[in-house]
Scaffold this active site. Structure first.
Site, PDB file in Angstrom:
ATOM      1  N   GLY A  68      -1.672 -13.678   4.751  1.00 49.54           N
ATOM      2  CA  GLY A  68      -0.961 -14.114   5.824  1.00 49.54           C
ATOM      3  C   GLY A  68      -1.933 -14.115   7.145  1.00 49.54           C
ATOM      4  O   GLY A  68      -2.834 -13.865   6.977  1.00 49.54           O
ATOM      5  N   SER A  69      -1.116 -14.092   7.948  1.00 46.91           N
ATOM      6  CA  SER A  69      -1.316 -14.642   9.408  1.00 46.91           C
ATOM      7  C   SER A  69      -1.864 -15.979   9.445  1.00 46.91           C
ATOM      8  O   SER A  69      -2.804 -16.251   9.066  1.00 46.91           O
ATOM      9  CB  SER A  69      -1.897 -13.786  10.192  1.00 46.91           C
ATOM     10  OG  SER A  69      -1.815 -14.360  11.679  1.00 46.91           O
TER      11      SER A  69
END
Length: 150
Positions: A68-69
């Site tokens: 993620g991000s």
């Protein structure tokens, strides 16, 4: 992989982003976020990552998936531009955030980072320190990873 350590293993996967590269495999024990997990030189700086302090720059980076991000897209694109990105990414799960980073870098900087999706079993066959050549064609043609066995 086989016993004598001299026969190459040929793995077939799904091309997620085209390109060709060779290098030494860095098999990560855990997923990695490029946003906050890697510095501008490609060194893993995530304090909780088991491979903190190791560089991904120039490595054939093998990991199950990213962590993620959505900002990892921009971080990966910048690493590609600056020459501090992995030479290739090998994943067990398609990670759109990382693929978009490679697409952006290809469009803006004219560079190529091959990204290949392998099965979990094939990814597990790759070990840190193994020499590998990666050829990812434009989809839907398959990708090939040739790894020198240990």
């Amino acid at each position: 992989m086989s016993g004598s350590g001299h026969e190459p293993a040929t793995l077939s996967g799904r091309s997620l982003h085209p390109g060709a590269a060779d290098g030494v495999v860095l098999a990560l024990d855990e997923p990695l976020s490029f946003w906050g997990g890697v510095d501008t030189r490609g060194v893993i700086v995530d304090a909780h990552h088991p491979q903190r302090g190791v560089t991904v720059a120039g490595q054939v980076l093998a990991m199950r998936t990213g962590r993620g991000s959505s900002s990892s897209t921009a971080v990966l694109a910048e690493l590609i531009r600056s020459g501090h990105a992995p030479s290739a990414l090998l994943l067990a799960e398609c990670d759109a955030i990382l693929v978009i980073g490679a697409l952006v870098a290809a469009e803006i900087y004219g560079t190529s980072l091959p990204i290949v999706q392998l099965t979990d079993d094939e990814l597990a066959r790759l070990h840190t320190g193994t020499q590998a050549a990666v050829l990812a064609h434009t989809a839907p043609r398959p990708a090939t990873v040739i790894a020198k066995t240990r």
